[in-house]
Design an enzyme around this catalytic site. Structure first.
Site, mmCIF file in Angstrom:
data_model
loop_
_atom_site.group_PDB
_atom_site.id
_atom_site.type_symbol
_atom_site.label_atom_id
_atom_site.label_comp_id
_atom_site.label_asym_id
_atom_site.label_seq_id
_atom_site.Cartn_x
_atom_site.Cartn_y
_atom_site.Cartn_z
ATOM 1 N N GLY A 466 2.475 5.062 -8.081
ATOM 2 C CA GLY A 466 2.797 4.151 -9.168
ATOM 3 C C GLY A 466 2.015 2.854 -9.070
ATOM 4 O O GLY A 466 2.171 1.948 -9.875
ATOM 5 N N ILE A 588 -11.626 -7.088 -5.479
ATOM 6 C CA ILE A 588 -10.568 -6.502 -6.291
ATOM 7 C C ILE A 588 -11.182 -5.448 -7.201
ATOM 8 O O ILE A 588 -12.038 -5.753 -8.030
ATOM 9 C CB ILE A 588 -9.864 -7.600 -7.130
ATOM 10 C CG1 ILE A 588 -9.158 -8.594 -6.204
ATOM 11 C CG2 ILE A 588 -8.872 -6.986 -8.117
ATOM 12 C CD1 ILE A 588 -8.027 -8.026 -5.379
ATOM 13 N N GLU A 664 1.183 -5.052 -0.202
ATOM 14 C CA GLU A 664 2.278 -5.625 0.562
ATOM 15 C C GLU A 664 2.267 -7.138 0.684
ATOM 16 O O GLU A 664 3.326 -7.766 0.805
ATOM 17 C CB GLU A 664 2.327 -4.968 1.951
ATOM 18 C CG GLU A 664 2.967 -3.597 1.827
ATOM 19 C CD GLU A 664 2.597 -2.627 2.926
ATOM 20 O OE1 GLU A 664 3.478 -2.299 3.711
ATOM 21 O OE2 GLU A 664 1.431 -2.202 2.991
#
Ligand code: FAD
Ligand code: SF4
Lengths: 707, 331
Positions: A466, A588, A664
């Site tokens: 997800g 990114i 995280e």
């Protein structure tokens, strides 16, 4: 134009919202049966027997899986090294020892879930209950310092002589914190369908790492790894709890073996509290010794957590403390107390999340004690090299995160004296906290194929739980192949696609991406070497063992959290008006999905701070909190203005993808930013999570001095 | 899950007869509480008697008051323009509870008759006097932070979880019941709900087959009102403490005052002692504190829920502060 660095919307979004994406127990199978667990109702004892006659008489019941008819597992089989801690909980029904309430003692298999459930209620379980220890206490004789914690660092680590330095330090802070147990509770509860074909096994599972799960299942079942296929094409979240096979998967496997039919297992929320792990509670103490100028000379961070009787599991609660700030002397100690409780394990940033709540709260306390701005205190104690290893940082942009965040957030508007700002009945405050998360890379394999029509297919064993990994990997593949994304198909979520690490430890995209990039590069080389594509197409594989050798660098991601809160003077209720996370995580791949990960983790951090508490049942065992009506996670009304941004960071020493994971770090330090803001608003220092209205109520009112 | 049947009778008499026929038959309305409890095996009916065809959806406003059919949905009631004008307290209370989806399905009767959220009550593998009389009450020495301080007993400290019922208690609402025998009663909320005493298994005075048909609200008093709820998250959480307050101030003194509390007792708690202490007086912070002290004088706080007493007082002071000046300004 490249495909990476673009905000590509999730390619599987339409399939998910229209229901075309299939999750574990949505796969059909002929002749499928359903298993329902029968669970221990004592926290400690011995199983005498499970009487099954009444259950077998329920219409539709096929059989009852018990310790007598269960397949014997190979406890010493070769499993994934990542699953050592998960192993004892997978040895279902192999022993008659009962070590926690909710442990599986039998399972009823039936034609329908309803019949299985009715049968399960009819099984008579005869046990001899014994006195159970259920309460986590600090300083208990039975607590141990484990050889290694979850991140493989030792239970006891020291540099210099922190205890002596602290005793002599001009400025001393000695403070304790606690965090509650937290559930992962992903949207899709743990579920699996197992199908045996002779000695070949296929498991459709809600799982974060099909290849490793297949390896572990094969080892425990005594099968060659190639005989086990694990399929996890779509997974409705996991937060670490599905990064190892858990009892529901093994139950499906054993039940299917017993009845010779495919068997589905889908847990409900109540069952999930005991059969899928949780984040254990922590009790922490931090001591910081500093000079009057704010320079930190010593840090001592001790934590006590709980583990089950099955395995010694210890979060890396104190690890980040060893590298956050320049402190010549440092000692960290992890204590674990074995109790008669379900086994705690991984939940998003295991250790870093509770540990950095404590450290970053302590930094705020120290700043108040010194009369310093909490950002300046952190900047002052910024190390030049990793204080733990002495290694240079590949990049460490914590100071930039703090500075840029402060600018964006309007930190200069903050009044340092607590309780100075209000808006009607609300006390307002701002807080800051730092974040860090290690950069892990794991070897992975991937294959890339092209057919004569120039259509590319890239396969990898990764799971997209997800996060948007499927989309990010697709972008990486397209760029490596130098074609548009529409020319590429990406297939993931199968163990048979080859070894690949699980979606966990924030290492997925970087590890999988490296293998995909290398397979795609090799394919392009073959295409040009062969002067074109033959009719049967071309295929190239890659295995990234070589690029993963640890470099002589300290590799971690950093970030800064800012929070603006309001506290109701009359009721102690807290609302978070704004949060900003600024992260330095290297390259990114997809700014959109990366931001979703960061914002999602920040919301989860808000939950940890303000409401998430799995209340242990210290009389009967297990948890009193058993559903999502009682286990509060932030609702929409709690989530107001939350923003995350990533610094542009070019770091060549992070491996081929040059990016660190973003899954995280968003939950690390978040809770401290919020409780530090509460202190700024009210003068009340929150030491125990979650924050409760009653812990603020009277003290805010008194502070307000208006009555 | 044990097999069960479902019936959808057309008349109230038929419905009552069906429920009376089996001790395990129950009415079902929106099912948002009942089916949850069925999934947990807390309630194990053999027959569900659906009330939706029983013509219970009247919602009419009259000079003397308002009639709300038992089958009106929570959302329908909260959104009704007449209710919002005449009894904004009811809308505020309903909207402070549950979620949009649940309010769309939930009925007025179901809301009144929902069961406690006590964690032991919901776990059939543990003792609980309310679910299994005589088995014990583990909440008293266990998890009771959310449970009650007033009207509780040594056998049960559960709270009634409804928000709407708290507003109805403040408004002196009356519940119309068609008795299984066919007779009709009108019960105040204090007559509807029982205190646990040594029979915590009986939440209400209703007998099997008694059908709630409507709630009647007396004519609005025009007193300014407010519902405020303290909870662990901003929406979709039950009350730690809530208050439904109505206060009319003339020449600085309270001439009409009604206070009811949620989250503190086995029923919506109408605070008549506190009301009496405030009536005819200036509602100052210190007087409110005293009035609440008097109201909670019989409280049986437990270690983890004793805070509710202070919270109720603080919340009341805040709400009164909001309500009183609004009137000085001539609102
Ligand atoms: C996650 C969650 C959060 C919630 N949060 C809140 C909250 O914050 N505040 C709040 O107030 N509520 C809350 N609720 C509860 C909700 O308000 C109730 O579930 C709902 O009002 C029940 O109405 P229903 O029609 O669905 O009742 P049902 O579930 O159908 O029935 C409930 C009971 O009423 C009986 N019954 C129904 N109709 C009649 C009748 N006409 N005559 C006699 N007996 C009848 C049934 O037999 C059953 O015993 C929440 C519920 C959930 C699931
Ligand atoms: S408080 Fe009442 S409902 Fe809760 S355990 Fe005790 S008896 Fe049961």
């Amino acid at each position: 134009m490249t495909s990476t660095n673009q905000a590509v919307t999730r390619l599987d979004g339409p399939d998910k919202v229209t229901g075309r994406a299939r999750y574990a127990v949505e796969y059909g199978a002929n002749d499928v049966a359903y298993a329902w667990p029968v669970q221990a109702t004592c926290a400690r004892g011995r199983l005498d027997r499970a009487e099954t006659d009444a259950a077998l008489a329920v219409p539709g019941v096929l059989d009852v899986l018990t310790h007598e008819n269960v397949l014997r597992l190979h406890a010493d089989g070769e499993i994934s090294p990542a699953h050592m801690g998960a192993l004892p909980d997978l040895l279902l029904l192999q022993s008659k020892d009962l070590v926690f309430r909710g442990q599986l003692v039998a399972a009823v298999i039936a034609e329908t879930p309803e019949a299985a459930r009715e049968g399960a209620a009819a099984v008579v379980v005869v046990t001899e209950a014994e006195h159970a220890r259920l309460e986590l206490t600090v300083g208990d004789d039975e607590a141990i310092v484990p050889d290694i914690t979850n991140d493989l660092s030792p239970g006891h680590v020291a540099r210099g002589d922190a205890d002596r330095d602290f005793a002599d330090a001009p400025v001393r802070l000695d403070t304790t914190y606690s965090t509650a147990a937290n559930f992962a509770m992903p949207m899709e509860p743990h579920a699996a369908m197992a199908t045996w074909d002779g000695d070949r096994l296929t498991v459709h599972a809600s799982d974060q790492g099909p290849p490793w799960t297949a390896m572990t299942l094969a080892g425990l079942l005594g099968l060659p790894p190639s005989n086990v296929e694990v399929v996890a094409e779509y997974v409705g979240g996991g937060f670490g709890s599905k990064a190892a096979p858990r009892p529901p998967i093994m139950l499906a496997v054993l039940a299917a073996r017993l009845v010779g039919r495919p068997v589905k297992v889908a847990l409900n929320r109540q069952q999930s509290t005991s059969l899928t792990t949780y984040r254990g509670p922590s009790r922490q103490r931090i001591r910081i010794g500093a000079g009057t100028d704010g320079r930190i000379s010593s840090v001592i961070h001790e934590t006590t957590g709980q583990t089950s009787r099955l395995t010694t599991y210890a979060d890396q609660t104190v690890s980040a403390t060893r590298l956050m700030y320049r402190a010549e002397h440092c000692r960290t100690t992890t204590n674990v107390l074995p109790l008669d409780v379900p086994t705690p394990a991984w939940v998003r940033a295991p250790g870093e999340a509770p540990g950095m709540f404590a450290l970053e709260s302590a930094m705020d306390e120290l700043a108040v004690q010194l009369g310093m701005d909490p950002i300046e205190l952190r900047v002052l104690n910024e190390p030049e090299t990793d204080p733990e290893s002495g290694l240079p940082f590949t990049s460490r942009n914590l100071v930039s995160c703090l500075r840029i965040g402060a600018e964006r957030f309007g930190w200069s508007d903050r009044r340092p004296e607590p309780g100075a700002t209000s808006d009607g009945r609300w006390r307002l405050g701002m807080g800051v906290a730092a974040a860090t998360y290690p950069h892990y890379l794991f070897p992975s394999t991937a294959t890339a194929r092209v057919d004569s029509a120039h259509r590319y297919t890239v396969r990898i064993g990764a799971a997209d739980i997800g996060t948007g990994a499927r989309t990010a990997l697709h972008q990486i593949a397209a760029d490596a192949l130098k074609v548009p994304m529409s020319d590429v198909r990406i297939e993931l979520g199968r163990a048979s696609h080859g070894s690949a690490p699980f979606a966990g430890g924030s290492m997925g995209t970087a590890s999988w991406g490296a293998a995909i990039e290398s397979a795609c590069r090799e394919l392009r080389r073959r295409i040009s070497a062969g002067g074109g594509i033959p009719d049967e197409g071309l295929e190239a594989g890659a295995e990234t063992l070589e690029v993963m050798t640890p470099s002589n660098f300290s590799r971690h991601a950093y970030g800064a959290h800012f929070a603006a809160v309001r506290v109701d003077r009359d009721t102690g209720e807290v609302q978070v008006d704004r949060m900003l996370g600024v992260f330095a995580t290297g390259r990114i791949i997809n700014p959109l999905t990366a931001k979703s990960q960061a914002v999602g983790a920040m919301i989860m951090g808000m939950g940890m701070a303000l409401m998430e508490a799995a209340e242990p049942d210290t009389r009967f065992g297990g948890f009193v909190t058993q559903d999502l009506a009682g286990y509060h996670v932030p609702a929409h009304a709690d989530v107001r203005d939350i923003d995350a941004m990533f610094l542009t960071e070019e770091d060549p020493n992070l491996g081929p993808i040059a990016g660190r994971g973003v899954g995280e770090i968003g939950i690390v330090g978040t809770a401290a930013a919020i409780t530090n803001a509460i202190h700024n608003a009210t003068g009340i220092r929150i030491k125990d999570l979650p924050v409760r209205a009653e812990n603020l109520l009277l003290r805010v009112a008194v502070k307000a001095g208006e009555r | 899950m044990k097999p069960l049947s479902y019936a959808r009778p057309r008349t109230q008499a038929e419905a009552a007869a069906l429920v009376r026929r089996s001790p395990d038959a129950v009415f079902i309305a929106g099912g948002t509480n009942l089916t949850d409890l069925m999934k947990l095996d807390v309630v194990t009916p053999d027959l569900l008697v659906d009330v939706q065809d029983l013509d219970l959806t009247e919602l009419t406003h009259h000079e003397w008051g308002t009639v709300v059919g038992a089958g009106v949905t929570n959302a329908g009631l909260a959104g009704d323009i007449g209710i919002r004008r005449r009894y904004p307290l009811v809308s505020e209370a309903i909207l402070a509870g549950a979620s949009g989806q649940i309010r769309n399905a939930a009925s007025i009767a179901g809301n009144l008759l929902q069961r406690t959220r006590c964690g032991y009550f919901q776990d059939v593998t543990k003792p609980c006097n309310k679910r299994s009389p005589g088995s014990g009450c583990p909440a008293i020495a266990g998890a009771h932070r959310e449970l009650g301080v007033l009207g509780t007993s040594e056998h049960c400290v559960a709270t009634h979880p409804s928000d709407m019922a708290v507003a109805l208690a403040a408004l002196d609402a009356v519940v119309r019941v068609r008795r299984a025998t066919g007779s009709v009663s009108a019960l105040t909320l204090d007559e509807l709900y029982r205190l646990p005493g040594d029979r915590p298994d009986r939440d209400t005075t209703l007998e099997p087959g008694d059908l709630v048909t409507a709630v009647e609200l007396p004519a609005p008093t025009g007193a300014p009102s407010r519902y405020r709820k303290v909870r662990d998250r901003t929406s979709f959480a039950f009350a730690l403490v809530s208050v439904a307050a109505m206060l009319k101030v003339e020449d600085g003194v309270a001439v009409d005052v009604r206070l009811a509390y949620g989250g503190v007792a086995p029923r919506p708690w109408r605070a008549r002692t506190a009301e009496a202490a405030l009536l005819g007086e200036r509602p100052t912070d210190s007087l409110i504190t005293q009035a609440l002290q008097a109201e909670f004088a019989t409280a049986r706080p437990l270690p983890d829920n004793a805070f509710k007493i202070n919270l109720a007082a603080s919340l009341t002071r805040a709400v009164v502060r909001d309500l009183a000046p609004a009137q000085k300004a001539g609102r």
